[in-house]
Scaffold this motif. Sequence first.
Motif, PDB file in Angstrom:
ATOM      1  N   ARG A   1       0.836  -1.200   0.000  1.00  0.00           N
ATOM      2  CA  ARG A   1       0.000   0.000   0.000  1.00  0.00           C
ATOM      3  C   ARG A   1       0.871   1.252   0.000  1.00  0.00           C
ATOM      4  O   ARG A   1       1.899   1.312   0.686  1.00  0.00           O
ATOM      5  N   GLU A   2       0.447   2.239  -0.777  1.00  0.00           N
ATOM      6  CA  GLU A   2       1.132   3.533  -0.856  1.00  0.00           C
ATOM      7  C   GLU A   2       0.126   4.618  -0.523  1.00  0.00           C
ATOM      8  O   GLU A   2      -0.866   4.786  -1.228  1.00  0.00           O
ATOM      9  N   ASP A   3       0.379   5.361   0.553  1.00  0.00           N
ATOM     10  CA  ASP A   3      -0.545   6.395   1.027  1.00  0.00           C
ATOM     11  C   ASP A   3       0.104   7.766   0.848  1.00  0.00           C
ATOM     12  O   ASP A   3       1.083   8.100   1.514  1.00  0.00           O
ATOM     13  N   GLN A   4      -0.454   8.571  -0.063  1.00  0.00           N
ATOM     14  CA  GLN A   4       0.089   9.893  -0.371  1.00  0.00           C
ATOM     15  C   GLN A   4      -0.736  11.021   0.237  1.00  0.00           C
ATOM     16  O   GLN A   4      -0.597  12.174  -0.150  1.00  0.00           O
ATOM     17  N   SER A   5      -1.568  10.690   1.213  1.00  0.00           N
ATOM     18  CA  SER A   5      -2.488  11.689   1.759  1.00  0.00           C
ATOM     19  C   SER A   5      -1.785  12.739   2.614  1.00  0.00           C
ATOM     20  O   SER A   5      -2.390  13.754   2.954  1.00  0.00           O
ATOM     21  N   GLN A   6      -0.510  12.506   2.987  1.00  0.00           N
ATOM     22  CA  GLN A   6       0.217  13.469   3.814  1.00  0.00           C
ATOM     23  C   GLN A   6       1.409  14.042   3.056  1.00  0.00           C
ATOM     24  O   GLN A   6       2.496  14.206   3.603  1.00  0.00           O
ATOM     25  N   ASP A   7       1.193  14.342   1.797  1.00  0.00           N
ATOM     26  CA  ASP A   7       2.223  14.916   0.940  1.00  0.00           C
ATOM     27  C   ASP A   7       2.944  16.072   1.660  1.00  0.00           C
ATOM     28  O   ASP A   7       2.298  16.901   2.308  1.00  0.00           O
ATOM     29  N   PRO A   8       4.305  16.127   1.570  1.00  0.00           N
ATOM     30  CA  PRO A   8       5.215  15.334   0.754  1.00  0.00           C
ATOM     31  C   PRO A   8       5.710  14.042   1.418  1.00  0.00           C
ATOM     32  O   PRO A   8       6.631  13.409   0.906  1.00  0.00           O
ATOM     33  N   PHE A   9       5.142  13.668   2.570  1.00  0.00           N
ATOM     34  CA  PHE A   9       5.473  12.384   3.172  1.00  0.00           C
ATOM     35  C   PHE A   9       4.594  11.306   2.541  1.00  0.00           C
ATOM     36  O   PHE A   9       3.374  11.472   2.437  1.00  0.00           O
ATOM     37  N   VAL A  10       5.198  10.212   2.131  1.00  0.00           N
ATOM     38  CA  VAL A  10       4.460   9.078   1.584  1.00  0.00           C
ATOM     39  C   VAL A  10       4.674   7.888   2.505  1.00  0.00           C
ATOM     40  O   VAL A  10       5.815   7.541   2.820  1.00  0.00           O
ATOM     41  N   THR A  11       3.577   7.292   2.952  1.00  0.00           N
ATOM     42  CA  THR A  11       3.646   6.147   3.854  1.00  0.00           C
ATOM     43  C   THR A  11       3.444   4.863   3.060  1.00  0.00           C
ATOM     44  O   THR A  11       2.485   4.746   2.293  1.00  0.00           O
ATOM     45  N   TYR A  12       4.354   3.911   3.262  1.00  0.00           N
ATOM     46  CA  TYR A  12       4.274   2.614   2.599  1.00  0.00           C
ATOM     47  C   TYR A  12       4.034   1.530   3.653  1.00  0.00           C
ATOM     48  O   TYR A  12       4.562   1.602   4.766  1.00  0.00           O
ATOM     49  N   SER A  13       3.250   0.538   3.282  1.00  0.00           N
ATOM     50  CA  SER A  13       3.069  -0.614   4.163  1.00  0.00           C
ATOM     51  C   SER A  13       3.082  -1.880   3.312  1.00  0.00           C
ATOM     52  O   SER A  13       2.647  -1.868   2.155  1.00  0.00           O
ATOM     53  N   ARG A  14       3.585  -2.947   3.891  1.00  0.00           N
ATOM     54  CA  ARG A  14       3.668  -4.228   3.181  1.00  0.00           C
ATOM     55  C   ARG A  14       3.287  -5.355   4.128  1.00  0.00           C
ATOM     56  O   ARG A  14       3.705  -5.368   5.292  1.00  0.00           O
ATOM     57  N   GLU A  15       2.475  -6.263   3.638  1.00  0.00           N
ATOM     58  CA  GLU A  15       2.149  -7.481   4.364  1.00  0.00           C
ATOM     59  C   GLU A  15       2.630  -8.672   3.550  1.00  0.00           C
ATOM     60  O   GLU A  15       2.366  -8.741   2.342  1.00  0.00           O
ATOM     61  N   GLU A  16       3.330  -9.593   4.189  1.00  0.00           N
ATOM     62  CA  GLU A  16       3.862 -10.764   3.499  1.00  0.00           C
ATOM     63  C   GLU A  16       3.502 -12.017   4.290  1.00  0.00           C
ATOM     64  O   GLU A  16       3.640 -12.058   5.523  1.00  0.00           O
ATOM     65  N   TRP A  17       3.056 -13.058   3.585  1.00  0.00           N
ATOM     66  CA  TRP A  17       2.743 -14.339   4.213  1.00  0.00           C
ATOM     67  C   TRP A  17       4.044 -15.092   4.473  1.00  0.00           C
ATOM     68  O   TRP A  17       4.834 -15.303   3.561  1.00  0.00           O
ATOM     69  N   ASN A  18       4.297 -15.467   5.739  1.00  0.00           N
ATOM     70  CA  ASN A  18       5.542 -16.158   6.091  1.00  0.00           C
ATOM     71  C   ASN A  18       5.368 -17.660   6.266  1.00  0.00           C
ATOM     72  O   ASN A  18       6.247 -18.334   6.806  1.00  0.00           O
ATOM     73  N   GLY A  19       4.226 -18.160   5.815  1.00  0.00           N
ATOM     74  CA  GLY A  19       3.938 -19.578   5.963  1.00  0.00           C
ATOM     75  C   GLY A  19       2.960 -19.865   7.077  1.00  0.00           C
ATOM     76  O   GLY A  19       2.335 -20.928   7.100  1.00  0.00           O
TER      77      GLY A  19
ATOM     78  N   VAL B   1       2.842 -10.923   7.894  1.00  0.00           N
ATOM     79  CA  VAL B   1       3.739 -10.081   8.689  1.00  0.00           C
ATOM     80  C   VAL B   1       3.758  -8.681   8.079  1.00  0.00           C
ATOM     81  O   VAL B   1       3.996  -8.517   6.877  1.00  0.00           O
ATOM     82  N   SER B   2       3.511  -7.664   8.909  1.00  0.00           N
ATOM     83  CA  SER B   2       3.371  -6.290   8.427  1.00  0.00           C
ATOM     84  C   SER B   2       4.620  -5.462   8.709  1.00  0.00           C
ATOM     85  O   SER B   2       5.226  -5.585   9.776  1.00  0.00           O
ATOM     86  N   THR B   3       4.976  -4.628   7.762  1.00  0.00           N
ATOM     87  CA  THR B   3       6.024  -3.623   7.954  1.00  0.00           C
ATOM     88  C   THR B   3       5.506  -2.308   7.390  1.00  0.00           C
ATOM     89  O   THR B   3       4.723  -2.291   6.432  1.00  0.00           O
ATOM     90  N   GLU B   4       5.950  -1.184   7.974  1.00  0.00           N
ATOM     91  CA  GLU B   4       5.504   0.134   7.518  1.00  0.00           C
ATOM     92  C   GLU B   4       6.669   1.103   7.609  1.00  0.00           C
ATOM     93  O   GLU B   4       7.475   1.043   8.541  1.00  0.00           O
ATOM     94  N   TRP B   5       6.762   1.992   6.650  1.00  0.00           N
ATOM     95  CA  TRP B   5       7.794   3.014   6.664  1.00  0.00           C
ATOM     96  C   TRP B   5       7.302   4.236   5.907  1.00  0.00           C
ATOM     97  O   TRP B   5       6.310   4.183   5.192  1.00  0.00           O
TER      98      TRP B   5
ATOM     99  N   ARG C   1      17.031   7.993   7.307  1.00  0.00           N
ATOM    100  CA  ARG C   1      18.008   6.922   7.444  1.00  0.00           C
ATOM    101  C   ARG C   1      18.805   6.779   6.139  1.00  0.00           C
ATOM    102  O   ARG C   1      18.495   7.404   5.125  1.00  0.00           O
ATOM    103  N   LYS C   2      19.805   5.917   6.159  1.00  0.00           N
ATOM    104  CA  LYS C   2      20.636   5.727   4.975  1.00  0.00           C
ATOM    105  C   LYS C   2      19.833   5.181   3.798  1.00  0.00           C
ATOM    106  O   LYS C   2      20.162   5.413   2.641  1.00  0.00           O
ATOM    107  N   ASP C   3      18.738   4.442   4.081  1.00  0.00           N
ATOM    108  CA  ASP C   3      17.894   3.931   3.009  1.00  0.00           C
ATOM    109  C   ASP C   3      16.828   4.943   2.585  1.00  0.00           C
ATOM    110  O   ASP C   3      15.926   4.608   1.816  1.00  0.00           O
ATOM    111  N   GLU C   4      16.912   6.174   3.102  1.00  0.00           N
ATOM    112  CA  GLU C   4      16.031   7.292   2.765  1.00  0.00           C
ATOM    113  C   GLU C   4      14.648   7.202   3.412  1.00  0.00           C
ATOM    114  O   GLU C   4      13.782   8.024   3.129  1.00  0.00           O
ATOM    115  N   SER C   5      14.411   6.235   4.294  1.00  0.00           N
ATOM    116  CA  SER C   5      13.155   6.228   5.040  1.00  0.00           C
ATOM    117  C   SER C   5      13.236   7.251   6.172  1.00  0.00           C
ATOM    118  O   SER C   5      14.318   7.583   6.655  1.00  0.00           O
TER     119      SER C   5
END
Length: 336
Positions: A182-200, A204-208, A247-251
Motif C-alpha cells: 500500500r502507498e498512502d500519499q495523503s500526507q504529501d510530501p510524506f508518503v507512507t508505505y506498508s507491506r504485508e507478506e505471508w511467512n507460511g 507479517v506487516s512492515t511500515e515506513w 536513514r541511509k535507506d532514505e526512510s
Amino acid sequence: MRCYVALMLLLASLTARAQQEYLIDDFSSQYVARIHVDNDTSGVGWIAVYDQTKQPLIKLESTELYVEPDYQRPGAAVARIPYAEQHWLISNDFNFDGRPDLAIQDGHNSCRGNVSFQVYLATPTGFAHNEAFTDLAQSYCGMFEVDAERKRISVQQAGSWGGEETQFSVRNNELFVVSRYREDQSQDPFVTYSREEWNGQRLVSTEWQELYPSGEEEICSFRLAENGKRVVLFARDSTTLYYALLRKDESVEFSYPALQAAEALPFTLHNAKAGLSLRFQNGSARYEIRETAGGALSVTARIGVKTLQLTGAVAGRKGSLRPLLRQPLDNLTVQP
C-alpha cells in the motif's frame, strides 16, 4: 394507410440494420462466442459462449456493450472480431489447473468506472461461475493480472490517497492473500508505505515513510558524516518549516513538526557574526542546526542528559540556512 405501413417497414429496416452481431472463434478450439448489440449507441446487448454443438453455455446480458467503429462491417450478417483485438472476453487459466477459463465483461462497475467482468472457471463439462474470482474483477480496478510462472493473481486499487496492490495464491479454486503493498500519499510530501507478506503461518506487516519535497520546497539538505543519515529542511506549502532526519535507506526516522499536530513550538533562527543557528524543541529534546560563516554545517541534539554532536558532510550538500532569513514562514521566528 399505405404511408403508415411504409413508415413501419422503414423503421423495422433501420432497426434491423442497427442490430449487430460479432463472432469470436479464435480464442478456443472447443468454443465460440457471439456478441450481440441492439444498436451502435445504446450499449444494450449480450455475450454468449457456445460449445461445438452450438448449445449456449453462458449468456450474459449487458447495457454497456459499445463496439468500436473499426469493427463495423456493413453488409456482413455477422462480423468476425479477432480475439486479440477485443476486451469483452478474456480466455486464460485463472486458477492454474491447466484449463483456460473465461472472463466476460459485464460493464464498467470497478473502481473509477473501469471495466468489470464475470468470471467462469472451466470444468470437465463446460464452465462454472465463480463468485470469488468475479469479486476480484468487480471490486478493484479492472481485470486482475495473472502470473502463470509464479502462480499468483494480483489486483490493483486506486484512490485520491494513493494505491494498493494485493497478490493471491490459488488452492482448490479458493483465493488466499500472500502479499499486500500500500502507498498512502495523503500526507504529501510524506508518503507512507506498508507491506504485508505471508511467512507460511501469518501475514507479517512492515511500515515506513519516505519524503519527497519538491525542488521549490527544499531549503537545505546534507548528510551526517558520522552515520550517513540525511538532514532535510523544507517549507511545506511555502508557509510551514519542517525538519526531517532520513536513514541511509532514505526512510524517515524523525520529522518535526508532526503533520497532524494541533500545536507545536516554533523554530527559532539566530543570526550572529559566527553564523546561523536554527533551534527547535520536541518535548524534552532540543535540536540545533548550525551553519558557520564559512558554510560548515552541524547538528546538536540534547535528549535528557545526553548530547550528540554530528558533523555535516560537504559531499552531496544542497542549499543553506540563509534563505530562512528572508523567507516568511508561519512557524519560524528570526532573532538577531
